[in-house]
Design a protein around this motif. Structure first.
Motif, PDB file in Angstrom:
ATOM      1  N   THR A   1      74.882 -83.725 -18.567  1.00 31.62           N
ATOM      2  CA  THR A   1      75.539 -83.451 -17.278  1.00 31.62           C
ATOM      3  C   THR A   1      77.003 -83.862 -17.323  1.00 31.62           C
ATOM      4  N   ILE A   2      77.260 -85.058 -17.851  1.00 27.39           N
ATOM      5  CA  ILE A   2      78.652 -85.532 -17.956  1.00 27.39           C
ATOM      6  C   ILE A   2      79.446 -84.623 -18.886  1.00 27.39           C
ATOM      7  N   SER A   3      78.864 -84.239 -20.007  1.00 27.29           N
ATOM      8  CA  SER A   3      79.557 -83.360 -20.954  1.00 27.29           C
ATOM      9  C   SER A   3      79.897 -82.026 -20.307  1.00 27.29           C
ATOM     10  N   TYR A   4      78.970 -81.495 -19.520  1.00 23.62           N
ATOM     11  CA  TYR A   4      79.205 -80.222 -18.828  1.00 23.62           C
ATOM     12  C   TYR A   4      80.387 -80.344 -17.870  1.00 23.62           C
ATOM     13  N   HIS A   5      80.387 -81.403 -17.049  1.00 24.36           N
ATOM     14  CA  HIS A   5      81.472 -81.565 -16.081  1.00 24.36           C
ATOM     15  C   HIS A   5      82.813 -81.780 -16.776  1.00 24.36           C
ATOM     16  N   LEU A   6      82.830 -82.565 -17.850  1.00 21.21           N
ATOM     17  CA  LEU A   6      84.079 -82.796 -18.573  1.00 21.21           C
ATOM     18  C   LEU A   6      84.605 -81.517 -19.204  1.00 21.21           C
ATOM     19  N   ARG A   7      83.710 -80.706 -19.726  1.00 22.73           N
ATOM     20  CA  ARG A   7      84.131 -79.434 -20.315  1.00 22.73           C
ATOM     21  C   ARG A   7      84.720 -78.512 -19.248  1.00 22.73           C
ATOM     22  N   GLU A   8      84.077 -78.436 -18.094  1.00 26.33           N
ATOM     23  CA  GLU A   8      84.572 -77.600 -16.996  1.00 26.33           C
ATOM     24  C   GLU A   8      85.917 -78.124 -16.480  1.00 26.33           C
ATOM     25  N   LEU A   9      86.014 -79.424 -16.345  1.00 29.50           N
ATOM     26  CA  LEU A   9      87.271 -80.019 -15.855  1.00 29.50           C
ATOM     27  C   LEU A   9      88.399 -79.825 -16.863  1.00 29.50           C
ATOM     28  N   SER A  10      88.074 -79.899 -18.143  1.00 25.85           N
ATOM     29  CA  SER A  10      89.076 -79.668 -19.180  1.00 25.85           C
ATOM     30  C   SER A  10      89.546 -78.218 -19.171  1.00 25.85           C
ATOM     31  N   ASP A  11      88.605 -77.289 -19.054  1.00 27.69           N
ATOM     32  CA  ASP A  11      88.969 -75.863 -19.019  1.00 27.69           C
ATOM     33  C   ASP A  11      89.846 -75.549 -17.805  1.00 27.69           C
ATOM     34  N   GLY A  12      89.630 -76.270 -16.703  1.00 30.53           N
ATOM     35  CA  GLY A  12      90.420 -76.039 -15.498  1.00 30.53           C
ATOM     36  C   GLY A  12      91.735 -76.789 -15.467  1.00 30.53           C
ATOM     37  N   GLY A  13      92.011 -77.586 -16.518  1.00 29.23           N
ATOM     38  CA  GLY A  13      93.278 -78.316 -16.580  1.00 29.23           C
ATOM     39  C   GLY A  13      93.283 -79.615 -15.805  1.00 29.23           C
ATOM     40  N   PHE A  14      92.114 -80.062 -15.309  1.00 24.95           N
ATOM     41  CA  PHE A  14      92.069 -81.278 -14.493  1.00 24.95           C
ATOM     42  C   PHE A  14      92.050 -82.547 -15.341  1.00 24.95           C
ATOM     43  N   VAL A  15      91.555 -82.454 -16.563  1.00 25.79           N
ATOM     44  CA  VAL A  15      91.555 -83.613 -17.465  1.00 25.79           C
ATOM     45  C   VAL A  15      92.108 -83.203 -18.822  1.00 25.79           C
ATOM     46  N   GLU A  16      92.606 -84.189 -19.549  1.00 26.14           N
ATOM     47  CA  GLU A  16      93.086 -83.993 -20.912  1.00 26.14           C
ATOM     48  C   GLU A  16      92.260 -84.870 -21.837  1.00 26.14           C
ATOM     49  N   ARG A  17      92.054 -84.399 -23.047  1.00 24.34           N
ATOM     50  CA  ARG A  17      91.219 -85.139 -23.999  1.00 24.34           C
ATOM     51  C   ARG A  17      92.044 -85.561 -25.207  1.00 24.34           C
ATOM     52  N   ASP A  18      91.868 -86.806 -25.606  1.00 22.76           N
ATOM     53  CA  ASP A  18      92.461 -87.328 -26.836  1.00 22.76           C
ATOM     54  C   ASP A  18      91.337 -87.752 -27.765  1.00 22.76           C
ATOM     55  N   ARG A  19      91.534 -87.541 -29.059  1.00 24.48           N
ATOM     56  CA  ARG A  19      90.519 -87.939 -30.033  1.00 24.48           C
ATOM     57  C   ARG A  19      91.055 -89.053 -30.930  1.00 24.48           C
ATOM     58  N   GLU A  20      90.184 -90.014 -31.195  1.00 24.26           N
ATOM     59  CA  GLU A  20      90.447 -91.060 -32.188  1.00 24.26           C
ATOM     60  C   GLU A  20      89.249 -91.074 -33.124  1.00 24.26           C
TER      61      GLU A  20
END
Length: 373
Positions: free
Chosen positions: A326-345
């Motif tokens: 559920t969290i992964s789904y919401h984060l993916r949707e929010l990322s696609d909509g430009g609401f969140v940004e993702r950084d990888r380490e």
């Protein structure tokens, strides 16, 4: 095309580029700024922030808030006691600038007024004899009736302890602290125990006239010939920013870059619209209002957790008691909509709210909290 023609074309293109350079026509943003009589070294956000920090008298401020803090500062010098004024508003609304202006004006007013401006995130940093908090508290014991301004209090994970220790270091004084609304909501009860507020100041966005004045000051600083934005562009920047100072600054600078990229004249409203698209600001308020309650809950949790790098999905799973999918789904949707940004380490992913949309999201969270209240 015959063999060898590619090589000849490449040479011709290079020769043409060389000739353009001799004529002063270079695909450089700095050169473009200079050609339009702007100062390239000042046309970036860090320089703009530094300029207003060094010249607070030139910044457009929230005048009512400034007056209210001024009254408390004057009152505490007469009525020896401890007072606390939290300043609350979304990111980019001008809280930091307000503190700079307060400290500057008090310093000019009298050399006998002891002022201190602190970033709350620094209080937990280690110094030679402990933590910076201990050092600041010790300094406060040696002055009478200080005016202490503490910025970004919601980012201090132990803010209750910090405020309690600083309060214990003085017999009288004024503490002015700044908070985003969602972090004030989380910490309000604990702050009440450590340093009870005397009143709260809530900052609102600028009206159209203050946006106009802010842009006038920015372009007076940037331009060697006092360039003036067309009224249509000022209107569009105010509409897109909704009067939030940081977004006004950002759109002013990014619109110049878009004008360069698209070979438009400085101030062209088309450049502002292009910048808004790139910054996710087109219809920002409507898009935020259209978010589902579940997605807003995820965003609120990210904002409430003070972490510069961002928040990992696993942390959200634990805090919100939702399953990982559920969290992964919401984060993916929010990322696609430009609401969140993702950084990888490495294999770890960190999510943070997109800076330009942060104030719109915070305002919606605050509106719903007020409605529920």
């Amino acid at each position: 095309m015959e063999p060898g023609n590619d090589d000849e074309d490449k040479k011709n293109r290079f020769r043409e580029a060389f000739e353009r350079g001799q004529q002063g026509r270079v695909g450089s943003y700095e050169v473009w700024l200079s050609d339009h009589e702007f100062q390239p070294e000042l046309a970036n956000r860090d320089q703009l922030t530094a300029f207003f920090g060094d010249h607070p008298e030139k910044a457009v401020n929230h005048e009512d808030a400034l007056d209210e803090i001024g009254e408390y500062a004057g009152f505490v010098t007469r009525q020896q006691d401890i007072y606390h004024t939290p300043v609350i508003g979304p990111s980019g609304i001008g809280k930091t600038q307000l503190l700079h202006t307060v400290v500057s004006f008090l310093t000019e007013l009298s050399a006998d007024i002891d002022t201190k401006l602190i970033d709350a995130t620094d209080l937990g940093k280690k110094v030679d004899d402990g933590f910076l908090l201990d050092e600041v508290a010790h300094d406060l014991t040696e002055v009478e009736t200080p005016i202490v301004c503490i910025d970004d209090c919601g980012l201090d994970k132990r803010i209750e302890t910090s405020l309690d220790e600083l309060r214990g270091a003085v017999d009288s004084g004024l503490f002015v602290t700044t908070w985003t609304p969602e972090r004030w909501g989380v910490n309000r009860g604990r702050v009440q125990d450590a340093l009870p507020p005397s009143n709260e100041i809530h900052l609102d966005a600028f009206p159209r006239k203050d946006t106009d004045e802010t842009l006038r000051i920015i372009f007076k600083m940037l331009s060697e010939n006092e360039f003036t934005l067309p009224s249509e562009t000022v209107d569009r920047i105010h509409e897109l920013s909704e009067g939030i100072p940081r977004l006004i600054h950002t759109l002013a600078l990014e619109s110049l870059q878009e004008a360069f990229r698209k070979e438009l004249e400085p101030g062209d409203v088309a450049a502002t619209n292009s910048a808004a698209d790139r910054l996710h600001l087109a219809d920002a308020s409507a898009r935020v209002q259209g978010l589902s309650d579940s997605k807003l809950t995820v965003l609120k949790q990210i904002l409430q957790l003070p972490n510069d790098r961002g928040v990992q999905p696993g942390t959200l799973v634990e805090e919100l008691h939702r399953d990982k999918s559920t969290i992964s789904y919401h984060l993916r949707e929010l990322s696609d909509g430009g609401f969140v940004e993702r950084d990888r380490e490495g294999r770890r992913a960190f999510y943070r709210v997109t800076e330009t949309l942060e104030p719109f999201i915070q305002r919606r969270i605050n509106q719903e909290a007020e409605f529920d209240g």
